[in-house]
Design a protein around this motif. Structure first.
Motif, PDB file in Angstrom:
ATOM      1  N   PRO A  65      12.050   3.429  22.628  1.00 30.00           N
ATOM      2  CA  PRO A  65      13.174   2.486  22.513  1.00 30.00           C
ATOM      3  C   PRO A  65      13.284   1.521  23.680  1.00 30.00           C
ATOM      4  O   PRO A  65      13.911   0.465  23.552  1.00 30.00           O
ATOM      5  N   GLU A  66      12.691   1.864  24.839  1.00 25.35           N
ATOM      6  CA  GLU A  66      12.824   1.057  26.055  1.00 25.35           C
ATOM      7  C   GLU A  66      11.477   0.452  26.437  1.00 25.35           C
ATOM      8  O   GLU A  66      10.446   1.144  26.468  1.00 25.35           O
ATOM      9  N   LEU A  67      11.476  -0.834  26.764  1.00 22.56           N
ATOM     10  CA  LEU A  67      10.233  -1.542  27.031  1.00 22.56           C
ATOM     11  C   LEU A  67       9.524  -1.042  28.286  1.00 22.56           C
ATOM     12  O   LEU A  67       8.308  -0.821  28.269  1.00 22.56           O
ATOM     13  N   ALA A  68      10.236  -0.879  29.404  1.00 19.31           N
ATOM     14  CA  ALA A  68       9.593  -0.543  30.677  1.00 19.31           C
ATOM     15  C   ALA A  68       8.793   0.750  30.580  1.00 19.31           C
ATOM     16  O   ALA A  68       7.628   0.813  31.019  1.00 19.31           O
ATOM     17  N   SER A  69       9.388   1.785  30.001  1.00 22.15           N
ATOM     18  CA  SER A  69       8.689   3.061  29.902  1.00 22.15           C
ATOM     19  C   SER A  69       7.510   2.978  28.931  1.00 22.15           C
ATOM     20  O   SER A  69       6.461   3.612  29.153  1.00 22.15           O
ATOM     21  N   TYR A  70       7.649   2.184  27.874  1.00 21.36           N
ATOM     22  CA  TYR A  70       6.545   2.036  26.938  1.00 21.36           C
ATOM     23  C   TYR A  70       5.369   1.325  27.599  1.00 21.36           C
ATOM     24  O   TYR A  70       4.210   1.778  27.486  1.00 21.36           O
ATOM     25  N   LEU A  71       5.643   0.231  28.294  1.00 18.72           N
ATOM     26  CA  LEU A  71       4.555  -0.487  28.956  1.00 18.72           C
ATOM     27  C   LEU A  71       3.859   0.403  29.990  1.00 18.72           C
ATOM     28  O   LEU A  71       2.626   0.390  30.098  1.00 18.72           O
ATOM     29  N   SER A  72       4.623   1.186  30.715  1.00 14.30           N
ATOM     30  CA  SER A  72       4.025   2.090  31.698  1.00 14.30           C
ATOM     31  C   SER A  72       3.112   3.119  31.036  1.00 14.30           C
ATOM     32  O   SER A  72       2.060   3.471  31.576  1.00 14.30           O
ATOM     33  N   SER A  73       3.506   3.557  29.832  1.00 13.62           N
ATOM     34  CA  SER A  73       2.717   4.589  29.149  1.00 13.62           C
ATOM     35  C   SER A  73       1.398   4.067  28.592  1.00 13.62           C
ATOM     36  O   SER A  73       0.433   4.831  28.457  1.00 13.62           O
ATOM     37  N   ILE A  74       1.331   2.779  28.259  1.00 12.05           N
ATOM     38  CA  ILE A  74       0.104   2.259  27.639  1.00 12.05           C
ATOM     39  C   ILE A  74      -0.771   1.458  28.602  1.00 12.05           C
ATOM     40  O   ILE A  74      -1.908   1.117  28.270  1.00 12.05           O
ATOM     41  N   LEU A  75      -0.273   1.192  29.799  1.00 14.82           N
ATOM     42  CA  LEU A  75      -1.025   0.369  30.752  1.00 14.82           C
ATOM     43  C   LEU A  75      -1.415   1.143  32.003  1.00 14.82           C
ATOM     44  O   LEU A  75      -1.751   0.553  33.022  1.00 14.82           O
ATOM     45  N   LYS A  76      -1.413   2.450  31.922  1.00 17.98           N
ATOM     46  CA  LYS A  76      -1.807   3.280  33.066  1.00 17.98           C
ATOM     47  C   LYS A  76      -3.279   3.076  33.378  1.00 17.98           C
ATOM     48  O   LYS A  76      -4.091   2.938  32.500  1.00 17.98           O
TER      49      LYS A  76
ATOM     50  N   HIS B 191      16.271  -1.993  21.649  1.00 15.39           N
ATOM     51  CA  HIS B 191      16.647  -2.686  22.880  1.00 15.39           C
ATOM     52  C   HIS B 191      15.725  -3.898  23.109  1.00 15.39           C
ATOM     53  O   HIS B 191      14.733  -3.811  23.838  1.00 15.39           O
ATOM     54  N   PRO B 192      16.043  -5.040  22.468  1.00 14.41           N
ATOM     55  CA  PRO B 192      15.269  -6.250  22.739  1.00 14.41           C
ATOM     56  C   PRO B 192      15.456  -6.687  24.190  1.00 14.41           C
ATOM     57  O   PRO B 192      16.409  -6.252  24.855  1.00 14.41           O
ATOM     58  N   VAL B 193      14.552  -7.520  24.673  1.00 15.42           N
ATOM     59  CA  VAL B 193      14.624  -7.993  26.061  1.00 15.42           C
ATOM     60  C   VAL B 193      14.444  -9.508  26.078  1.00 15.42           C
ATOM     61  O   VAL B 193      13.911 -10.094  25.139  1.00 15.42           O
ATOM     62  N   THR B 194      14.880 -10.133  27.154  1.00 17.01           N
ATOM     63  CA  THR B 194      14.583 -11.551  27.315  1.00 17.01           C
ATOM     64  C   THR B 194      13.130 -11.714  27.745  1.00 17.01           C
ATOM     65  O   THR B 194      12.493 -10.769  28.232  1.00 17.01           O
ATOM     66  N   ASN B 195      12.615 -12.909  27.589  1.00 19.39           N
ATOM     67  CA  ASN B 195      11.250 -13.181  28.030  1.00 19.39           C
ATOM     68  C   ASN B 195      11.093 -12.949  29.532  1.00 19.39           C
ATOM     69  O   ASN B 195      10.053 -12.464  29.983  1.00 19.39           O
ATOM     70  N   GLN B 196      12.124 -13.282  30.296  1.00 19.89           N
ATOM     71  CA  GLN B 196      12.072 -13.036  31.739  1.00 19.89           C
ATOM     72  C   GLN B 196      11.948 -11.542  32.036  1.00 19.89           C
ATOM     73  O   GLN B 196      11.159 -11.129  32.893  1.00 19.89           O
ATOM     74  N   THR B 197      12.710 -10.718  31.328  1.00 16.66           N
ATOM     75  CA  THR B 197      12.632  -9.273  31.528  1.00 16.66           C
ATOM     76  C   THR B 197      11.264  -8.734  31.115  1.00 16.66           C
ATOM     77  O   THR B 197      10.666  -7.911  31.825  1.00 16.66           O
ATOM     78  N   PHE B 198      10.755  -9.209  29.978  1.00 17.22           N
ATOM     79  CA  PHE B 198       9.407  -8.794  29.563  1.00 17.22           C
ATOM     80  C   PHE B 198       8.389  -9.150  30.636  1.00 17.22           C
ATOM     81  O   PHE B 198       7.538  -8.323  31.000  1.00 17.22           O
ATOM     82  N   THR B 199       8.462 -10.384  31.137  1.00 16.90           N
ATOM     83  CA  THR B 199       7.507 -10.839  32.146  1.00 16.90           C
ATOM     84  C   THR B 199       7.562  -9.947  33.384  1.00 16.90           C
ATOM     85  O   THR B 199       6.518  -9.504  33.901  1.00 16.90           O
ATOM     86  N   THR B 200       8.745  -9.659  33.857  1.00 15.48           N
ATOM     87  CA  THR B 200       8.909  -8.830  35.051  1.00 15.48           C
ATOM     88  C   THR B 200       8.388  -7.418  34.824  1.00 15.48           C
ATOM     89  O   THR B 200       7.629  -6.875  35.647  1.00 15.48           O
ATOM     90  N   GLN B 201       8.751  -6.806  33.697  1.00 17.28           N
ATOM     91  CA  GLN B 201       8.362  -5.425  33.447  1.00 17.28           C
ATOM     92  C   GLN B 201       6.871  -5.298  33.132  1.00 17.28           C
ATOM     93  O   GLN B 201       6.233  -4.305  33.521  1.00 17.28           O
ATOM     94  N   PHE B 202       6.305  -6.287  32.471  1.00 17.32           N
ATOM     95  CA  PHE B 202       4.870  -6.274  32.178  1.00 17.32           C
ATOM     96  C   PHE B 202       4.076  -6.398  33.481  1.00 17.32           C
ATOM     97  O   PHE B 202       3.112  -5.653  33.702  1.00 17.32           O
ATOM     98  N   ALA B 203       4.484  -7.318  34.330  1.00 15.59           N
ATOM     99  CA  ALA B 203       3.801  -7.490  35.616  1.00 15.59           C
ATOM    100  C   ALA B 203       3.928  -6.231  36.476  1.00 15.59           C
ATOM    101  O   ALA B 203       2.960  -5.808  37.133  1.00 15.59           O
ATOM    102  N   GLN B 204       5.093  -5.612  36.477  1.00 20.50           N
ATOM    103  CA  GLN B 204       5.286  -4.386  37.250  1.00 20.50           C
ATOM    104  C   GLN B 204       4.403  -3.260  36.724  1.00 20.50           C
ATOM    105  O   GLN B 204       3.829  -2.492  37.517  1.00 20.50           O
ATOM    106  N   ALA B 205       4.274  -3.147  35.405  1.00 23.38           N
ATOM    107  CA  ALA B 205       3.436  -2.097  34.832  1.00 23.38           C
ATOM    108  C   ALA B 205       1.970  -2.277  35.211  1.00 23.38           C
ATOM    109  O   ALA B 205       1.227  -1.301  35.352  1.00 23.38           O
TER     110      ALA B 205
END
Length: 295
Positions: free
Chosen positions: A284-295, A224-238
């Motif tokens: 497979p999903e970016l949001a859950s992965y970022l949450s798991s490594i940036l706690k 599940h690739p993401v756009t740069n905008q989606t990466f930016t939003t999900q990274f900042a949220q994490a």
């Protein structure tokens, strides 16, 4: 198994080596500075020029190459990027022609840059490339590795996407600005980013090493690739931080020149062949992965 790794001291090579050691394999790392490799009972280091015809390795993993984003792309830098990949790969191929006992498999690095910039088009291993510098670089690298097929050595090309882990690569570079609330999208943010967790990248390499029926090119990216905008939003949220500071495309082009394409060009990659081989992604999903490594 006895495994030879060229480029084993880098961001990916070190993590891969640690995993292989934990599985009780014996590793030889090819490096220009053997004395800098940490001593371990299962790990040794040698120079490329020290390879001998009587050396025996079951697996060769070639990850060598100067960092593509480490310096602006002058003509001299482009030549360095090419030479750093071709010279080691060609030397390994020459050695495999001469050895008394040949390896069972060569897993050789490449990148999704092979496809070039192709916008929103979904790209599989069967897709045709867009001809540009990053494609030419990867194509030459792959061609050099494929020479060992004439020796009957199974050859796997690792077309790697953006590997994410906070200890290195892209995430390490952007972590501090985002933590300071200075992150933002790149350009219009609509370009696709085909990413993979470092854990899944390592797992995919081991999977391809062990599955003796698999050869050729494989996309090492999450499904599940993401756009740069989606990466930016999900990274900042994490991180629990805002991301209100976009970098306009014209600024990136001014600062980085042709290399800005690494940030602005779009590659929407589908890891079709890995999924057909029933490889299971842990992340497979970016949001859950970022949450798991940036706690």
């Amino acid at each position: 198994m006895n495994i030879l790794i060229a480029g084993g001291s880098g961001f990916l090579g070190q993590a891969l080596t640690q995993t292989l050691v934990s599985q009780h394999h014996h590793i030889t790392i090819l490096t220009r500075h053997p004395s800098k490799v940490a001593h371990h009972a299962q790990v040794q280091a040698k120079r490329l020029t020290d390879l001998a015809v009587h050396d025996q390795y079951d697996v060769v993993i070639n990850l060598t190459g100067a960092g593509i984003a480490d310096a602006r792309w002058s003509d001299a830098r482009k030549a360095e990027l090419l030479d750093s990949r071709l010279q080691t790969t060609q030397a390994l191929v020459r050695w495999m022609h001469q050895v008394e006992q040949r390896p069972q498999v060569l897993l050789s690095g490449s990148a999704i840059g092979w496809y070039g910039a192709q916008g929103d088009l979904i790209l599989t291993e069967h897709s045709q490339p867009h001809d540009e510098f990053v494609h030419q670089l990867c194509a030459a690298w792959e061609k050099a590795a494929l020479e060992v097929q004439t020796l009957g050595i199974r050859t796997v090309l690792l077309r790697t996407g953006v590997v994410l882990h906070p200890s290195g690569g892209m995430l390490k570079r952007v972590l501090l600005p985002f933590k300071l609330g200075l992150g933002g999208r790149l350009g219009d943010g609509q370009q696709w980013m085909s990413w993979v967790s470092r854990q899944d990248w390592i797992a995919a390499v081991l999977f391809l090493m062990q599955q003796t029926s698999l050869q050729g090119a494989f996309n090492l990216t999450a499904p599940h690739p993401v756009t740069n905008q989606t990466f930016t939003t999900q990274f900042a949220q994490a991180l629990g931080r805002p991301a209100f500071f976009p970098a306009p495309a014209w600024v990136l082009k001014l600062l980085l020149g042709e290399m800005s394409g690494l940030l602005l060009d779009s590659q929407r990659i589908d890891p079709m062949r890995l999924q057909q081989a029933e490889f299971q992604f842990s992340h497979p999903e970016l949001a859950s992965y970022l949450s798991s490594i940036l706690k």
